[in-house]
Design a protein around this motif. Sequence first.
Motif, PDB file in Angstrom:
ATOM      1  N   LEU A   1      37.300  46.120  43.136  1.00 54.91           N
ATOM      2  CA  LEU A   1      38.700  46.562  43.055  1.00 54.91           C
ATOM      3  C   LEU A   1      38.766  48.063  42.812  1.00 54.91           C
ATOM      4  O   LEU A   1      38.081  48.589  41.936  1.00 54.91           O
ATOM      5  N   ILE A   2      39.612  48.740  43.590  1.00 59.26           N
ATOM      6  CA  ILE A   2      39.914  50.150  43.318  1.00 59.26           C
ATOM      7  C   ILE A   2      41.331  50.206  42.765  1.00 59.26           C
ATOM      8  O   ILE A   2      42.255  49.602  43.327  1.00 59.26           O
ATOM      9  N   VAL A   3      41.479  50.909  41.641  1.00 55.20           N
ATOM     10  CA  VAL A   3      42.809  51.061  41.036  1.00 55.20           C
ATOM     11  C   VAL A   3      43.270  52.489  41.269  1.00 55.20           C
ATOM     12  O   VAL A   3      42.559  53.439  40.923  1.00 55.20           O
ATOM     13  N   CYS A   4      44.466  52.646  41.846  1.00 51.64           N
ATOM     14  CA  CYS A   4      45.039  53.981  41.943  1.00 51.64           C
ATOM     15  C   CYS A   4      46.376  53.995  41.234  1.00 51.64           C
ATOM     16  O   CYS A   4      46.973  52.944  40.980  1.00 51.64           O
ATOM     17  N   GLY A   5      46.829  55.192  40.900  1.00 50.64           N
ATOM     18  CA  GLY A   5      48.029  55.320  40.063  1.00 50.64           C
ATOM     19  C   GLY A   5      47.608  55.991  38.780  1.00 50.64           C
ATOM     20  O   GLY A   5      46.432  55.967  38.428  1.00 50.64           O
ATOM     21  N   ALA A   6      48.570  56.610  38.079  1.00 56.17           N
ATOM     22  CA  ALA A   6      48.195  57.449  36.937  1.00 56.17           C
ATOM     23  C   ALA A   6      49.292  57.549  35.900  1.00 56.17           C
ATOM     24  O   ALA A   6      50.433  57.139  36.135  1.00 56.17           O
ATOM     25  N   SER A   7      48.904  58.126  34.753  1.00 55.64           N
ATOM     26  CA  SER A   7      49.876  58.380  33.681  1.00 55.64           C
ATOM     27  C   SER A   7      50.190  59.859  33.553  1.00 55.64           C
ATOM     28  O   SER A   7      51.181  60.234  32.937  1.00 55.64           O
ATOM     29  N   ALA A   8      49.292  60.691  34.073  1.00 58.11           N
ATOM     30  CA  ALA A   8      49.499  62.134  33.931  1.00 58.11           C
ATOM     31  C   ALA A   8      48.992  62.858  35.169  1.00 58.11           C
ATOM     32  O   ALA A   8      48.123  63.726  35.096  1.00 58.11           O
ATOM     33  N   TYR A   9      49.520  62.501  36.335  1.00 60.52           N
ATOM     34  CA  TYR A   9      49.145  63.159  37.579  1.00 60.52           C
ATOM     35  C   TYR A   9      50.437  63.618  38.254  1.00 60.52           C
ATOM     36  O   TYR A   9      51.321  62.787  38.525  1.00 60.52           O
ATOM     37  N   ALA A  10      50.546  64.919  38.494  1.00 61.69           N
ATOM     38  CA  ALA A  10      51.821  65.476  38.933  1.00 61.69           C
ATOM     39  C   ALA A  10      51.976  65.554  40.456  1.00 61.69           C
ATOM     40  O   ALA A  10      52.983  66.058  40.947  1.00 61.69           O
ATOM     41  N   ARG A  11      50.983  65.069  41.182  1.00 55.18           N
ATOM     42  CA  ARG A  11      51.012  65.229  42.642  1.00 55.18           C
ATOM     43  C   ARG A  11      51.171  63.886  43.364  1.00 55.18           C
ATOM     44  O   ARG A  11      50.968  62.827  42.787  1.00 55.18           O
ATOM     45  N   ILE A  12      51.526  63.960  44.640  1.00 55.05           N
ATOM     46  CA  ILE A  12      51.697  62.763  45.476  1.00 55.05           C
ATOM     47  C   ILE A  12      50.370  62.002  45.555  1.00 55.05           C
ATOM     48  O   ILE A  12      49.307  62.608  45.697  1.00 55.05           O
ATOM     49  N   ILE A  13      50.437  60.688  45.474  1.00 49.97           N
ATOM     50  CA  ILE A  13      49.231  59.865  45.625  1.00 49.97           C
ATOM     51  C   ILE A  13      49.205  59.326  47.054  1.00 49.97           C
ATOM     52  O   ILE A  13      50.197  58.753  47.531  1.00 49.97           O
ATOM     53  N   ASP A  14      48.081  59.509  47.720  1.00 48.31           N
ATOM     54  CA  ASP A  14      47.950  59.082  49.120  1.00 48.31           C
ATOM     55  C   ASP A  14      47.416  57.649  49.151  1.00 48.31           C
ATOM     56  O   ASP A  14      46.206  57.421  49.209  1.00 48.31           O
ATOM     57  N   PHE A  15      48.337  56.685  49.126  1.00 46.38           N
ATOM     58  CA  PHE A  15      47.946  55.270  49.079  1.00 46.38           C
ATOM     59  C   PHE A  15      47.217  54.846  50.356  1.00 46.38           C
ATOM     60  O   PHE A  15      46.327  54.000  50.323  1.00 46.38           O
ATOM     61  N   GLU A  16      47.635  55.448  51.472  1.00 46.88           N
ATOM     62  CA  GLU A  16      47.031  55.080  52.760  1.00 46.88           C
ATOM     63  C   GLU A  16      45.533  55.432  52.747  1.00 46.88           C
ATOM     64  O   GLU A  16      44.684  54.643  53.170  1.00 46.88           O
ATOM     65  N   ARG A  17      45.251  56.619  52.221  1.00 41.50           N
ATOM     66  CA  ARG A  17      43.852  57.068  52.151  1.00 41.50           C
ATOM     67  C   ARG A  17      43.056  56.180  51.191  1.00 41.50           C
ATOM     68  O   ARG A  17      41.901  55.822  51.468  1.00 41.50           O
ATOM     69  N   PHE A  18      43.679  55.814  50.077  1.00 42.65           N
ATOM     70  CA  PHE A  18      43.009  54.922  49.131  1.00 42.65           C
ATOM     71  C   PHE A  18      42.654  53.592  49.817  1.00 42.65           C
ATOM     72  O   PHE A  18      41.585  53.035  49.596  1.00 42.65           O
ATOM     73  N   ARG A  19      43.569  53.089  50.659  1.00 42.74           N
ATOM     74  CA  ARG A  19      43.312  51.807  51.322  1.00 42.74           C
ATOM     75  C   ARG A  19      42.128  51.934  52.297  1.00 42.74           C
ATOM     76  O   ARG A  19      41.310  51.011  52.416  1.00 42.74           O
ATOM     77  N   LYS A  20      42.051  53.093  52.951  1.00 45.81           N
ATOM     78  CA  LYS A  20      40.931  53.301  53.879  1.00 45.81           C
ATOM     79  C   LYS A  20      39.614  53.244  53.111  1.00 45.81           C
ATOM     80  O   LYS A  20      38.628  52.661  53.577  1.00 45.81           O
ATOM     81  N   ILE A  21      39.601  53.851  51.921  1.00 43.04           N
ATOM     82  CA  ILE A  21      38.386  53.835  51.099  1.00 43.04           C
ATOM     83  C   ILE A  21      38.082  52.394  50.680  1.00 43.04           C
ATOM     84  O   ILE A  21      36.938  51.927  50.766  1.00 43.04           O
ATOM     85  N   ALA A  22      39.122  51.688  50.245  1.00 40.57           N
ATOM     86  CA  ALA A  22      38.940  50.292  49.807  1.00 40.57           C
ATOM     87  C   ALA A  22      38.374  49.465  50.960  1.00 40.57           C
ATOM     88  O   ALA A  22      37.413  48.688  50.778  1.00 40.57           O
ATOM     89  N   ASP A  23      38.937  49.626  52.154  1.00 44.76           N
ATOM     90  CA  ASP A  23      38.462  48.855  53.309  1.00 44.76           C
ATOM     91  C   ASP A  23      37.000  49.186  53.633  1.00 44.76           C
ATOM     92  O   ASP A  23      36.218  48.299  53.996  1.00 44.76           O
ATOM     93  N   LYS A  24      36.657  50.448  53.487  1.00 46.48           N
ATOM     94  CA  LYS A  24      35.295  50.876  53.817  1.00 46.48           C
ATOM     95  C   LYS A  24      34.252  50.200  52.924  1.00 46.48           C
ATOM     96  O   LYS A  24      33.137  49.924  53.358  1.00 46.48           O
ATOM     97  N   VAL A  25      34.651  49.946  51.663  1.00 42.67           N
ATOM     98  CA  VAL A  25      33.674  49.343  50.742  1.00 42.67           C
ATOM     99  C   VAL A  25      33.978  47.861  50.476  1.00 42.67           C
ATOM    100  O   VAL A  25      33.368  47.244  49.611  1.00 42.67           O
ATOM    101  N   GLY A  26      34.942  47.311  51.201  1.00 50.04           N
ATOM    102  CA  GLY A  26      35.279  45.890  51.054  1.00 50.04           C
ATOM    103  C   GLY A  26      35.925  45.578  49.712  1.00 50.04           C
ATOM    104  O   GLY A  26      35.721  44.492  49.145  1.00 50.04           O
ATOM    105  N   ALA A  27      36.726  46.522  49.183  1.00 50.70           N
ATOM    106  CA  ALA A  27      37.372  46.302  47.875  1.00 50.70           C
ATOM    107  C   ALA A  27      38.853  45.991  48.047  1.00 50.70           C
ATOM    108  O   ALA A  27      39.458  46.305  49.070  1.00 50.70           O
TER     109      ALA A  27
END
Length: 411
Positions: free
Chosen positions: A161-187
């Motif tokens: 499992l990859i967890v994205c999201g934050a409590s103190a991050y001031a910038r846009i989170i690229d969920f699409e890119r995170f999903r590509k990483i997750a797919d690459k490692v089967g997470a």
Amino acid sequence: MIFDTEINEIIKEEFKRQNENLEMIASENFTFPEVMMATGSILTNKYAEGYPSKRYYGGCEIVDKAEVLAIERCKKLFNCNYANVQPHSGSQANQGAYAALLNPGDIILGMDLSAGGHLTHGSKVNASGKVYTSYSYGVDENGYLNYDEIEKIALEVKPKLIVCGASAYARIIDFERFRKIADKVGAFLLADIAHIAGLVVANLHPSPFPHAHIVTSTTHKTLRGPRGGIIMTNDEELAKKINSAIFPNLQGGPLMHIIAAKAVGFKYNLDESWKTYANQVIKNCKVLADELLKEGFKLVSGGTDNHLLLMDFSNCEFSGKDAQIALEKAGITANKNSVPNEKRSPFITSGLRLGTAALSARGMKEEEMKVIAQTISLVLKNLNNDEIIKKAKETTLKLSENFPLYKDLKC
Ligand code: PLP
């Protein structure tokens, strides 16, 4: 009837504190009176273990309607197929999501606490880092998520499992890119949007759907609803697993008064007026950031795209804790916060997190943010000058008086 004078006094005292101070803790907000009415309603009396139409107790037909309404509104709001509105908090929403996806010992990869992540994303002092084998990713030297680096770590540790999201991050989170990483490692990908949910539903931050397998959130931060958690997905099988991970695995009776209050909050979030509020939150934060930069302060990532910013005092003689204490004296409530590559202890820190969701709920706009930024600057440049701090307190008090909280509410 027993009149509890002690608690009554405490509530009155807290009402005064909230009214007279400028609330800049990025995870807090002022909810709507109608939400508070639901949380204080007789729905608190009802036990309703299970889910609508599948309860373990009798007499649930009416509270069922409240939960169905909350679920339907939540699905509409986030544009997803399944929602569980029972988690008592954001932490329990995450715990439930993990239980739905993982077995003890499985590998998770989340954002490091000191880089802006949350305790429940695998911190070793939290159940998420004890029950599961946790690894973390941070931010680059500019304070941004570095997706190539995250991909490298993911390929190395092979998380389930990859967890994205934050409590103190001031910038846009690229969920699409995170999903590509997750797919690459089967997470699986879990997006915890507790902080930015109110911006996501106003289309002011990209949505984690359809990228994340599961999305969790709190309802009390930028969403401005009651204190609580939610879990969402588009996958029917996962939705079933999530439901049983929350009840009977993690929780007993759902808080029906809070679920009703979540429905009330969602009604506000679905209203046209929501976009105006959420837009103002971001505009206010950008002005606050710009003014603090003009005053010579350093911000992690150099600014903000959302409702919060992180001041960086790494090169200053004073710490996050010093700043928090001085600002509190001046009537500004904020929290010390670790910064990336933190050198000070978590009890001292080199950062200060500031958010604009609560002040925007009071109706404050860009002009007020400029005054607040100048007041913060004055206090931080004169940390030990009681006279100046007293003057700053007069300024914040005047601002508070101009934007009273819950005008017609008696407590
Ligand atoms: N997730 C994130 C990103 C948070 O910032 C928080 C709270 O600060 C939580 C989860 C936990 O929410 P709660 O305090 O309701 O357990």
